[in-house]
Design a protein around this motif. Structure first.
Motif, PDB file in Angstrom:
ATOM      1  N   UNK A  81     -12.284  30.981  10.736  1.00 38.32           N
ATOM      2  CA  UNK A  81     -12.407  29.796  11.584  1.00 38.32           C
ATOM      3  C   UNK A  81     -13.293  28.734  10.933  1.00 38.32           C
ATOM      4  N   UNK A  82     -14.433  29.145  10.345  1.00 38.86           N
ATOM      5  CA  UNK A  82     -15.359  28.137   9.814  1.00 38.86           C
ATOM      6  C   UNK A  82     -14.775  27.455   8.565  1.00 38.86           C
ATOM      7  N   UNK A  83     -13.980  28.218   7.808  1.00 39.45           N
ATOM      8  CA  UNK A  83     -13.370  27.616   6.625  1.00 39.45           C
ATOM      9  C   UNK A  83     -12.333  26.574   7.061  1.00 39.45           C
ATOM     10  N   UNK A  84     -11.539  26.966   8.054  1.00 38.51           N
ATOM     11  CA  UNK A  84     -10.546  26.029   8.571  1.00 38.51           C
ATOM     12  C   UNK A  84     -11.215  24.772   9.124  1.00 38.51           C
ATOM     13  N   UNK A  85     -12.250  24.967   9.914  1.00 35.98           N
ATOM     14  CA  UNK A  85     -12.958  23.823  10.514  1.00 35.98           C
ATOM     15  C   UNK A  85     -13.549  22.935   9.420  1.00 35.98           C
ATOM     16  N   UNK A  86     -14.119  23.576   8.413  1.00 37.39           N
ATOM     17  CA  UNK A  86     -14.725  22.806   7.318  1.00 37.39           C
ATOM     18  C   UNK A  86     -13.692  21.965   6.588  1.00 37.39           C
ATOM     19  N   UNK A  87     -12.563  22.602   6.251  1.00 36.45           N
ATOM     20  CA  UNK A  87     -11.509  21.871   5.542  1.00 36.45           C
ATOM     21  C   UNK A  87     -10.981  20.735   6.407  1.00 36.45           C
ATOM     22  N   UNK A  88     -10.754  21.040   7.680  1.00 40.22           N
ATOM     23  CA  UNK A  88     -10.214  20.026   8.581  1.00 40.22           C
ATOM     24  C   UNK A  88     -11.173  18.834   8.679  1.00 40.22           C
ATOM     25  N   UNK A  89     -12.447  19.119   8.855  1.00 41.84           N
ATOM     26  CA  UNK A  89     -13.426  18.040   8.998  1.00 41.84           C
ATOM     27  C   UNK A  89     -13.500  17.200   7.724  1.00 41.84           C
ATOM     28  N   UNK A  90     -13.582  17.880   6.590  1.00 41.86           N
ATOM     29  CA  UNK A  90     -13.656  17.127   5.335  1.00 41.86           C
ATOM     30  C   UNK A  90     -12.391  16.302   5.119  1.00 41.86           C
ATOM     31  N   UNK A  91     -11.246  16.895   5.449  1.00 44.02           N
ATOM     32  CA  UNK A  91      -9.955  16.220   5.235  1.00 44.02           C
ATOM     33  C   UNK A  91      -9.796  15.020   6.150  1.00 44.02           C
TER      34      UNK A  91
END
Ligand SMILES: Nc1ncnc2c1ncn2[C@@H]1O[C@H](COP(=O)(O)OP(=O)(O)OP(=O)(O)O)[C@@H](O)[C@H]1O
Ligand SMILES: [Mg+2]
Lengths: 258, 249
Positions: free
Chosen positions: B79-89
């Protein structure tokens, strides 16, 4: 020759166009028959470019109507009112109308051949081989068979304009529009472009040419039309314009350019 | 473990950058639409994501995404990796919109008109005529964006993503030794230097005729160090295409 059965390629009726509060076209009417070449002359700012752009709906019109081969351009009837047509239909109508720009507008990232094959492949869905063989013939016709793999940036203005003509012809349009095709060219190379256009005219291509090249008009035009301040003020054979123009403004204009 | 951290930084940056390009392109096209609500949406997107700290965006997106993992068909992400990628993207998309729009704007409108007059439709003209030409203008600042992305991606350590910086941070908190931070700086420098070489070669390929100077790989590597690691020619210029000042990381 003018029998109504034969049909008109262009029927423009009382076309009006504003840019903001400027009234640029004030009721322009022009009929063009099949195989006819019409030259439009007129002072700068009289609305010649705007009129051509209205014909293929690069500009919307505010009044009147434009029909190409009997089909209204850019608008259709909906519940008894005219509404702007869909992008898809407008695009389809434009395939019937070739446009040659003053500044060529070739695709700089494509070779001469690719410029010519782009629309037949993308729009008409012609096979690649067929498009290439057609394009090679067209490039030969405009005298550029040996330049097919050259990029526009490496071609002279006259050569670029001839590629642009081939590109427009590749769609086999019913009507060709030329907007001062030689006015951005060096005088030495206008001849090669005008020669190609003259040949097209004699082969029976239906075309409207905005030009101040009166020599070309004399050799190629069936009819000359003089525009002034958004209206057509005089119309006649090239001879008429050379020998006995009637309108004062036509006389003044011709005395300046001849 | 460390190789995993390095790899995490690389793939988080790549996926986030690709997401940013896609969102930026969509937002740029929306911005040019005739339909006012789309233009408004595009404007609001840029306003919000450029006007708030990326750190806040990372926290916020992490907080609103439920679950422990997020699955995409065959593979799943924490979840945190997905959230991180989404936020950065999503954040990156707001910056990419401006870059892509500037690229599209730089193309003469006669190109669009030529396409139209041949009966091509808007999408086809964009895809085949306008965007390929705009790419030349877009790629240099895009390269700088990616350089930035690799460094900014370190911020996702805050939501517990395991990557280069958090790896160093973990070693530091258990040992109190600052050496891991020197090591981590070195590895970021390696990544951005490699990218500079790649970027220079892409730019050169896009503009062979414009520059004409063919540098070898070795010469380019030297140039990276003498011109300053990780910054392209355009990026050096404060107001150039890629030179928007941006103190995100
Ligand atoms: N997009 C536009 N917005 C506002 N005004 C315009 C626009 N396009 C043309 N005009 C104006 O409309 C008038 C007619 O322009 P147009 O280009 O049709 O003239 P023209 O007869 O082709 O002239 P030229 O011989 O100089 O090419 C000019 O006064 C011009 O400034
Ligand atoms: Mg004009």
């Amino acid at each position: 020759m003018t029998s109504s059965l034969e049909g008109l390629v262009l029927r423009a009726t009382e076309v009006h166009k504003h840019f903001g509060r400027l009234h640029i076209l004030k009721g322009v009417s022009l009929d063009v028959r099949p195989r006819e070449t019409v030259c439009i002359i007129g002072t700068s700012g009289s609305g010649k470019t705007t009129f051509l752009r209205c014909i293929n709906h690069l500009e919307k019109i505010d009044g009147g109507s434009i029909e190409v081969n009997g089909h209204p351009i850019g608008y259709r009837m909906k519940n008894g009112r005219l509404v702007e047509d869909s992008e898809r239909n407008i695009s389809r109508q434009r395939t019937e109308i070739g446009f040659v720009f003053q500044r060529f507008n070739l695709f700089p990232h494509k070779t001469a051949l690719e410029n010519v094959t782009e629309a037949p492949i993308q729009v008409r869905g012609v096979s690649k081989q067929e498009a290439i063989s057609d394009a090679e013939k067209l490039l030969a016709r405009v005298g550029l068979a040996d330049k097919k793999d050259t990029y526009p940036g490496k071609l002279s203005g006259g050569q670029q304009q001839r590629v642009a003509i081939a590109r427009a012809l590749a769609m086999k349009p019913a009507l060709m529009l030329f907007d001062e095709p030689t006015s951005a060219l060096d005088p030495e190379v206008t001849g090669e472009v005008l020669d190609v256009m003259e040949e097209l005219a004699h082969e029976g291509t239906t075309m409207i040419v905005v030009t101040h090249e009166m020599g070309f008009a004399k050799r190629a035009a069936d009819r000359v039309v003089m525009m002034d301040e958004g209206v057509i003020i005089e119309e006649g054979s090239p001879e008429h314009f050379f020998e006995s123009p009637t309108h004062e403004r036509t006389k003044a204009f011709l005395s300046k350019i001849l | 473990m460390f190789v995993h951290a390095l790899w995490a930084t690389v793939y988080i940056s790549i996926v986030a950058q690709v997401l940013g390009i896609i969102l930026g392109l969509i937002a740029a096209l929306m911005r040019m639409s005739n339909f006012r609500p789309l233009r408004f949406l595009s404007g609001a997107y840029v306003l919000v994501f450029r006007g708030t700290p990326v750190l806040v965006q990372i926290m916020f997106i992490w907080l609103i995404i439920p679950g422990r993992t997020v699955g995409f068909g065959a593979f799943t992400l924490k979840q945190e990796v997905f959230a991180g990628i989404l936020a950065l993207g999503v954040n990156e998309g707001a910056y990419m919109r401006e870059i892509i729009r500037a690229g599209i704007d730089s193309i003469d409108k006669g190109q669009m008109e030529a396409g139209k007059s041949l009966g091509m439709r808007y999408g086809a003209i964009m895809r085949r005529i306008v965007l390929p030409q705009a790419a030349r203008v877009i790629v240099p600042p895009l390269g700088n964006e990616f350089n930035n992305m690799m460094k900014t991606s370190s911020l996702v350590y805050i939501i517990g993503v395991y990557e280069l910086f958090s790896d160093a941070e973990q070693v530091f908190s258990s040992s109190g030794n600052v050496a891991p931070f020197i090591a981590v700086a070195f590895w970021y420098l390696v990544l951005t230097s490699i990218w500079s070489i790649v970027q220079a070669s892409i730019e050169r390929r896009l503009a062979v005729s414009e520059h004409g100077d063919e540098l070898s790989l070795r010469e380019r590597a030297v140039a990276v160090w003498t011109e300053g690691g990780g910054v392209s020619r355009l990026g050096d210029w404060p107001f150039g295409a890629g030179g928007r000042w941006r103190g995100r990381s």
